[in-house]
Design an enzyme around this catalytic site. Structure first.
Site, mmCIF file in Angstrom:
data_model
loop_
_atom_site.group_PDB
_atom_site.id
_atom_site.type_symbol
_atom_site.label_atom_id
_atom_site.label_comp_id
_atom_site.label_asym_id
_atom_site.label_seq_id
_atom_site.Cartn_x
_atom_site.Cartn_y
_atom_site.Cartn_z
ATOM 1 N N SER A 58 77.630 5.298 70.969
ATOM 2 C CA SER A 58 76.696 5.422 72.090
ATOM 3 C C SER A 58 77.501 5.307 73.374
ATOM 4 C CB SER A 58 75.688 4.271 72.003
ATOM 5 O OG SER A 58 75.043 4.096 73.229
ATOM 6 N N TYR A 116 73.349 -4.564 70.915
ATOM 7 C CA TYR A 116 73.474 -3.143 70.564
ATOM 8 C C TYR A 116 74.746 -2.576 71.204
ATOM 9 C CZ TYR A 116 72.562 1.868 70.473
ATOM 10 O OH TYR A 116 72.681 3.224 70.284
HETATM 11 N N1 LIG Z 1 68.275 7.598 70.149
HETATM 12 C C1 LIG Z 1 69.214 7.560 71.081
HETATM 13 O O1 LIG Z 1 68.937 7.792 72.267
HETATM 14 C C2 LIG Z 1 70.640 7.248 70.716
HETATM 15 C C3 LIG Z 1 71.628 7.359 71.711
HETATM 16 C C4 LIG Z 1 72.952 7.097 71.382
HETATM 17 C C5 LIG Z 1 73.258 6.738 70.091
HETATM 18 N N2 LIG Z 1 72.286 6.618 69.130
HETATM 19 C C6 LIG Z 1 72.673 6.220 67.775
HETATM 20 O O2 LIG Z 1 72.215 7.168 66.833
HETATM 21 C C7 LIG Z 1 71.994 6.513 65.580
HETATM 22 C C8 LIG Z 1 70.605 6.835 65.088
HETATM 23 O O3 LIG Z 1 69.708 6.297 66.039
HETATM 24 P P1 LIG Z 1 68.203 6.735 66.147
HETATM 25 O O4 LIG Z 1 67.853 6.752 67.582
HETATM 26 O O5 LIG Z 1 67.954 7.941 65.307
HETATM 27 O O6 LIG Z 1 67.515 5.456 65.527
HETATM 28 P P2 LIG Z 1 66.200 5.320 64.644
HETATM 29 O O7 LIG Z 1 65.205 6.336 65.030
HETATM 30 O O8 LIG Z 1 65.812 3.879 64.785
HETATM 31 O O9 LIG Z 1 66.719 5.613 63.186
HETATM 32 C C9 LIG Z 1 67.604 4.708 62.595
HETATM 33 C C10 LIG Z 1 67.854 5.154 61.164
HETATM 34 O O10 LIG Z 1 68.696 4.180 60.562
HETATM 35 C C11 LIG Z 1 68.120 3.771 59.338
HETATM 36 N N3 LIG Z 1 68.422 2.368 59.081
HETATM 37 C C12 LIG Z 1 68.100 1.299 59.826
HETATM 38 N N4 LIG Z 1 68.530 0.182 59.239
HETATM 39 C C13 LIG Z 1 69.142 0.556 58.093
HETATM 40 C C14 LIG Z 1 69.786 -0.140 57.049
HETATM 41 N N5 LIG Z 1 69.902 -1.464 57.064
HETATM 42 N N6 LIG Z 1 70.301 0.568 56.033
HETATM 43 C C15 LIG Z 1 70.200 1.904 56.012
HETATM 44 N N7 LIG Z 1 69.610 2.631 56.969
HETATM 45 C C16 LIG Z 1 69.081 1.959 57.995
HETATM 46 C C17 LIG Z 1 66.626 3.967 59.502
HETATM 47 O O11 LIG Z 1 66.070 4.134 58.242
HETATM 48 P P3 LIG Z 1 64.472 4.007 57.986
HETATM 49 O O12 LIG Z 1 63.846 5.184 58.622
HETATM 50 O O13 LIG Z 1 64.389 4.010 56.508
HETATM 51 O O14 LIG Z 1 64.067 2.714 58.634
HETATM 52 C C18 LIG Z 1 66.574 5.236 60.346
HETATM 53 O O15 LIG Z 1 66.651 6.382 59.533
HETATM 54 C C19 LIG Z 1 72.202 5.014 65.821
HETATM 55 O O16 LIG Z 1 73.504 4.682 65.423
HETATM 56 C C20 LIG Z 1 72.071 4.897 67.342
HETATM 57 O O17 LIG Z 1 72.774 3.799 67.839
HETATM 58 C C21 LIG Z 1 70.973 6.882 69.422
#
Ligand SMILES: NC(=O)c1ccc[n+]([C@@H]2O[C@H](COP(=O)([O-])OP(=O)(O)OC[C@H]3O[C@@H](n4cnc5c(N)ncnc54)[C@H](OP(=O)(O)O)[C@@H]3O)[C@@H](O)[C@H]2O)c1
Length: 191
Positions: A58, A116
């Site tokens: 991130s 985070y």
């Molecule tokens: N969204 C943003 O703006 C943004 C920006 C920069 C970076 N990121 C990064 O992108 C990545 C994905 O983020 P996101 O926004 O898509 O988040 P999200 O919508 O909260 O999705 C997170 C995913 O991780 C899975 N997960 C959570 N805990 C887990 C565990 N203990 N074991 C296995 N899987 C697990 C969840 O599975 P379930 O669905 O089964 O709960 C879900 O599929 C993260 O690393 C985040 O830091 C996101």
């Protein structure tokens, strides 16, 4: 009508809480989960002639957000940073949180979502160490950009499909780059 980013971020910061249990869980998932999964897959990755690891980071993982010169130096000193030292730093963060000493120990990250942010700093450091340890693999990390997902309370400015572009590019990349931090599809400084 789209709510301005500042308002969305203020809402997220206000509704965000950090307890010791949540902080521990965040580090277990974001840092240790990534590390152990990578280690478990190493035999397969190394048996391939194009083994690639793409760690999702991130913008928050930039070292400049860490307002402590000593810690920045230690985490940026890639020639001397080891996995053991990095694990110790993660544990030091956790211990500092438990003791209410984040600020005192230089771990207080400004602007909310401190753990985070710290977890992504650790992801980036791990990426650099692993890239050195396994030179036959391509190991990079990427900041995909603020995205409309559950994780961002759907506040992101881009769709999931748009955000997938950079990780997919790196998963398919055959330019031989390893140990880099990408901001979307461009290499950026860790700092
Ligand atoms: N969204 C943003 O703006 C943004 C920006 C920069 C970076 N990121 C990064 O992108 C990545 C994905 O983020 P996101 O926004 O898509 O988040 P999200 O919508 O909260 O999705 C997170 C995913 O991780 C899975 N997960 C959570 N805990 C887990 C565990 N203990 N074991 C296995 N899987 C697990 C969840 O599975 P379930 O669905 O089964 O709960 C879900 O599929 C993260 O690393 C985040 O830091 C996101």
């Amino acid at each position: 009508m789209q709510i301005p980013w500042e308002e969305r971020y203020a809402f997220m910061t206000k509704t965000h809480i950090e307890t010791y249990e949540l902080v521990e869980e965040c580090l277990k998932i974001n840092y240790f989960g990534m590390k152990y999964l990578t280690e478990a897959l190493l035999p397969l990755l190394e048996s391939s002639d194009s083994g690639r690891v793409v760690n999702i980071s991130s913008n928050a993982g930039r070292l400049r957000f860490l307002n402590n010169e000593g810690l920045v130096k230690e985490l940026d000193d890639i020639n001397n940073l080891t996995l053991e030292k990095l694990d110790d730093l993660v544990k030091s963060y956790l211990k500092s949180f438990k003791e209410g000493a984040l600020e005192e120990n230089g771990w207080k990250l400004p602007g909310g979502f401190g753990t985070y942010k710290a977890s992504k700093i650790f992801v980036n450091a791990y990426t650099r160490i692993a890239a050195k340890m396994y030179p036959n693999l391509y190991i990079n990390c990427v900041q995909p950009g603020h995205t409309q997902t559950e994780g961002s309370s759907c506040t992101g400015s881009q769709t999931v499909e748009e955000a997938a572009k950079s990780p997919v590019m790196l998963a398919l990349d055959d330019s031989g780059q390893t140990g880099f931090f990408y901001d979307h599809t461009e290499i950026t400084a860790y700092y």
